[in-house]
Design a protein around this motif. Structure first.
Motif, PDB file in Angstrom:
ATOM      1  N   VAL A   1       0.851  -1.182   0.000  1.00  0.00           N
ATOM      2  CA  VAL A   1       0.000   0.000   0.000  1.00  0.00           C
ATOM      3  C   VAL A   1       0.891   1.238   0.000  1.00  0.00           C
ATOM      4  O   VAL A   1       1.981   1.231   0.579  1.00  0.00           O
ATOM      5  CB  VAL A   1      -0.959  -0.007   1.219  1.00  0.00           C
ATOM      6  N   ASP A   2       0.407   2.274  -0.656  1.00  0.00           N
ATOM      7  CA  ASP A   2       1.092   3.565  -0.620  1.00  0.00           C
ATOM      8  C   ASP A   2       1.084   4.029   0.839  1.00  0.00           C
ATOM      9  O   ASP A   2       0.012   4.142   1.443  1.00  0.00           O
ATOM     10  CB  ASP A   2       0.344   4.556  -1.512  1.00  0.00           C
ATOM     11  N   PRO A   3       2.231   4.283   1.440  1.00  0.00           N
ATOM     12  CA  PRO A   3       2.277   4.680   2.851  1.00  0.00           C
ATOM     13  C   PRO A   3       1.459   5.927   3.152  1.00  0.00           C
ATOM     14  O   PRO A   3       0.997   6.111   4.280  1.00  0.00           O
ATOM     15  CB  PRO A   3       3.755   4.924   3.133  1.00  0.00           C
ATOM     16  N   ALA A   4       1.220   6.772   2.157  1.00  0.00           N
ATOM     17  CA  ALA A   4       0.430   7.988   2.360  1.00  0.00           C
ATOM     18  C   ALA A   4      -1.069   7.730   2.326  1.00  0.00           C
ATOM     19  O   ALA A   4      -1.857   8.612   2.675  1.00  0.00           O
ATOM     20  CB  ALA A   4       0.795   9.025   1.300  1.00  0.00           C
ATOM     21  N   ASN A   5      -1.495   6.531   1.945  1.00  0.00           N
ATOM     22  CA  ASN A   5      -2.916   6.196   1.864  1.00  0.00           C
ATOM     23  C   ASN A   5      -3.393   5.736   3.248  1.00  0.00           C
ATOM     24  O   ASN A   5      -3.581   4.553   3.504  1.00  0.00           O
ATOM     25  CB  ASN A   5      -3.154   5.127   0.803  1.00  0.00           C
ATOM     26  N   THR A   6      -3.578   6.691   4.137  1.00  0.00           N
ATOM     27  CA  THR A   6      -3.903   6.370   5.531  1.00  0.00           C
ATOM     28  C   THR A   6      -5.242   5.650   5.667  1.00  0.00           C
ATOM     29  O   THR A   6      -5.377   4.780   6.533  1.00  0.00           O
ATOM     30  CB  THR A   6      -3.898   7.629   6.415  1.00  0.00           C
ATOM     31  N   ALA A   7      -6.216   5.955   4.826  1.00  0.00           N
ATOM     32  CA  ALA A   7      -7.514   5.265   4.912  1.00  0.00           C
ATOM     33  C   ALA A   7      -7.338   3.775   4.628  1.00  0.00           C
ATOM     34  O   ALA A   7      -7.900   2.933   5.339  1.00  0.00           O
ATOM     35  CB  ALA A   7      -8.521   5.882   3.944  1.00  0.00           C
ATOM     36  N   ALA A   8      -6.550   3.444   3.604  1.00  0.00           N
ATOM     37  CA  ALA A   8      -6.314   2.032   3.283  1.00  0.00           C
ATOM     38  C   ALA A   8      -5.519   1.351   4.394  1.00  0.00           C
ATOM     39  O   ALA A   8      -5.854   0.237   4.815  1.00  0.00           O
ATOM     40  CB  ALA A   8      -5.585   1.908   1.949  1.00  0.00           C
ATOM     41  N   VAL A   9      -4.484   2.011   4.889  1.00  0.00           N
ATOM     42  CA  VAL A   9      -3.675   1.426   5.964  1.00  0.00           C
ATOM     43  C   VAL A   9      -4.557   1.146   7.185  1.00  0.00           C
ATOM     44  O   VAL A   9      -4.488   0.066   7.794  1.00  0.00           O
ATOM     45  CB  VAL A   9      -2.479   2.332   6.337  1.00  0.00           C
ATOM     46  N   GLN A  10      -5.426   2.074   7.528  1.00  0.00           N
ATOM     47  CA  GLN A  10      -6.328   1.870   8.669  1.00  0.00           C
ATOM     48  C   GLN A  10      -7.285   0.713   8.421  1.00  0.00           C
ATOM     49  O   GLN A  10      -7.557  -0.072   9.335  1.00  0.00           O
ATOM     50  CB  GLN A  10      -7.102   3.150   8.971  1.00  0.00           C
ATOM     51  N   LEU A  11      -7.805   0.597   7.205  1.00  0.00           N
ATOM     52  CA  LEU A  11      -8.682  -0.530   6.877  1.00  0.00           C
ATOM     53  C   LEU A  11      -7.930  -1.840   7.078  1.00  0.00           C
ATOM     54  O   LEU A  11      -8.427  -2.754   7.742  1.00  0.00           O
ATOM     55  CB  LEU A  11      -9.182  -0.419   5.425  1.00  0.00           C
ATOM     56  N   TYR A  12      -6.734  -1.941   6.531  1.00  0.00           N
ATOM     57  CA  TYR A  12      -5.962  -3.177   6.634  1.00  0.00           C
ATOM     58  C   TYR A  12      -5.619  -3.489   8.090  1.00  0.00           C
ATOM     59  O   TYR A  12      -5.725  -4.639   8.529  1.00  0.00           O
ATOM     60  CB  TYR A  12      -4.698  -3.103   5.782  1.00  0.00           C
ATOM     61  N   GLU A  13      -5.252  -2.478   8.846  1.00  0.00           N
ATOM     62  CA  GLU A  13      -4.950  -2.706  10.268  1.00  0.00           C
ATOM     63  C   GLU A  13      -6.190  -3.176  11.023  1.00  0.00           C
ATOM     64  O   GLU A  13      -6.082  -3.991  11.944  1.00  0.00           O
ATOM     65  CB  GLU A  13      -4.360  -1.446  10.896  1.00  0.00           C
ATOM     66  N   SER A  14      -7.363  -2.702  10.629  1.00  0.00           N
ATOM     67  CA  SER A  14      -8.589  -3.131  11.309  1.00  0.00           C
ATOM     68  C   SER A  14      -8.877  -4.615  11.082  1.00  0.00           C
ATOM     69  O   SER A  14      -9.613  -5.227  11.844  1.00  0.00           O
ATOM     70  CB  SER A  14      -9.793  -2.279  10.869  1.00  0.00           C
ATOM     71  N   PHE A  15      -8.279  -5.196  10.041  1.00  0.00           N
ATOM     72  CA  PHE A  15      -8.410  -6.631   9.780  1.00  0.00           C
ATOM     73  C   PHE A  15      -7.269  -7.427  10.414  1.00  0.00           C
ATOM     74  O   PHE A  15      -7.224  -8.641  10.271  1.00  0.00           O
ATOM     75  CB  PHE A  15      -8.452  -6.900   8.274  1.00  0.00           C
ATOM     76  N   GLY A  16      -6.356  -6.746  11.084  1.00  0.00           N
ATOM     77  CA  GLY A  16      -5.256  -7.434  11.748  1.00  0.00           C
ATOM     78  C   GLY A  16      -3.950  -7.421  10.979  1.00  0.00           C
ATOM     79  O   GLY A  16      -2.976  -8.038  11.414  1.00  0.00           O
ATOM     80  N   PHE A  17      -3.902  -6.743   9.840  1.00  0.00           N
ATOM     81  CA  PHE A  17      -2.642  -6.635   9.116  1.00  0.00           C
ATOM     82  C   PHE A  17      -1.673  -5.791   9.927  1.00  0.00           C
ATOM     83  O   PHE A  17      -2.066  -4.787  10.522  1.00  0.00           O
ATOM     84  CB  PHE A  17      -2.843  -5.975   7.747  1.00  0.00           C
ATOM     85  N   ALA A  18      -0.414  -6.214   9.940  1.00  0.00           N
ATOM     86  CA  ALA A  18       0.637  -5.478  10.638  1.00  0.00           C
ATOM     87  C   ALA A  18       1.582  -4.873   9.611  1.00  0.00           C
ATOM     88  O   ALA A  18       1.810  -5.448   8.544  1.00  0.00           O
ATOM     89  CB  ALA A  18       1.412  -6.416  11.565  1.00  0.00           C
ATOM     90  N   ARG A  19       2.133  -3.724   9.959  1.00  0.00           N
ATOM     91  CA  ARG A  19       3.132  -3.087   9.097  1.00  0.00           C
ATOM     92  C   ARG A  19       4.399  -3.915   9.182  1.00  0.00           C
ATOM     93  O   ARG A  19       5.028  -3.979  10.235  1.00  0.00           O
ATOM     94  CB  ARG A  19       3.383  -1.658   9.555  1.00  0.00           C
ATOM     95  N   ASP A  20       4.742  -4.530   8.085  1.00  0.00           N
ATOM     96  CA  ASP A  20       5.902  -5.409   8.050  1.00  0.00           C
ATOM     97  C   ASP A  20       7.169  -4.590   7.813  1.00  0.00           C
ATOM     98  O   ASP A  20       8.069  -4.566   8.648  1.00  0.00           O
ATOM     99  CB  ASP A  20       5.710  -6.457   6.959  1.00  0.00           C
ATOM    100  N   HIS A  21       7.245  -3.913   6.682  1.00  0.00           N
ATOM    101  CA  HIS A  21       8.388  -3.045   6.398  1.00  0.00           C
ATOM    102  C   HIS A  21       8.058  -2.095   5.257  1.00  0.00           C
ATOM    103  O   HIS A  21       7.096  -2.293   4.523  1.00  0.00           O
ATOM    104  CB  HIS A  21       9.659  -3.848   6.101  1.00  0.00           C
ATOM    105  N   HIS A  22       8.862  -1.055   5.156  1.00  0.00           N
ATOM    106  CA  HIS A  22       8.713  -0.032   4.132  1.00  0.00           C
ATOM    107  C   HIS A  22       9.761  -0.280   3.061  1.00  0.00           C
ATOM    108  O   HIS A  22      10.907  -0.561   3.367  1.00  0.00           O
ATOM    109  CB  HIS A  22       8.916   1.355   4.761  1.00  0.00           C
TER     110      HIS A  22
END
Length: 181
Positions: free
Chosen positions: A132-153
């Motif tokens: 995901v584009d790191p600037a796409n905060t809405a998408a990052v929040q959606l993915y985190e709400s499903f339990g996805f963790a930030r692995d690496h940049h």
């Protein structure tokens, strides 16, 4: 925030009841071959310069067509998700997930992500990844709400200046007593 109470999430000139009705009747299903031009247009609207070229979508459909799901509101495709599983079935990648601008805030992205995770779990996949584009905060929040963790940049993941955040979801392995849904 209640998306139905916010005018940004309503089509111009429509009422709240129309928006609620559209959300209710929108169907989640596998894309059909004759819809590939519509899917390509949807992908272009969502991802612009990062959209898949038509020939790539065509090949992804041929290889992963049963894992290419769309939300259809009865008038057009509103969003899609594409899941690909590595040989051996241990890891899946979400290769694309997005919704049309006018369809955002209606829960379609959440429905598509839930379907992607459900498919992976049903297949016995242990790990699901996406970029995901790191600037796409809405998408990052959606993915985190499903339990996805930030692995690496990863800088320049899609070429110069195209950094991506790699996110990972670990799914429980099914046991003989407990099969996936």
């Amino acid at each position: 925030m209640n998306p139905l109470a916010d005018d940004r999430f309503r089509k111009a000139g429509t009422s709240r009841s129309f928006t609620a009705a559209a959300r209710t009747r929108a169907g989640l299903r596998t894309v059909e071959e004759h819809e590939l031009p519509d899917l390509a247009g949807l992908d272009m609207e969502i991802f612009a310069g990062d959209a898949y070229p038509y020939f790539v979508l065509r090949q992804l459909f041929d290889v992963h067509g049963d894992r290419l799901k769309v939300v259809d509101d009865g008038s057009e495709l509103c969003g899609y998700v594409l899941v690909a599983t590595r040989q051996g079935g241990n890891r899946s990648w979400i290769l694309g997930l997005g919704t049309r601008k006018r369809c955002r805030g209606l829960g379609y992205g959440r429905r598509l992500m839930a379907e992607a995770v459900r498919m992976c779990a049903a297949d016995g996949v242990h790990e699901v990844r996406l970029t995901v584009d790191p600037a796409n905060t809405a998408a990052v929040q959606l993915y985190e709400s499903f339990g996805f963790a930030r692995d690496h940049h990863r800088d320049d993941y899609f070429g110069p200046g195209e950094s991506r955040l790699i996110m990972t979801l670990t799914l429980a392995r099914p046991t003989p007593d407990r099969q996936p849904p």
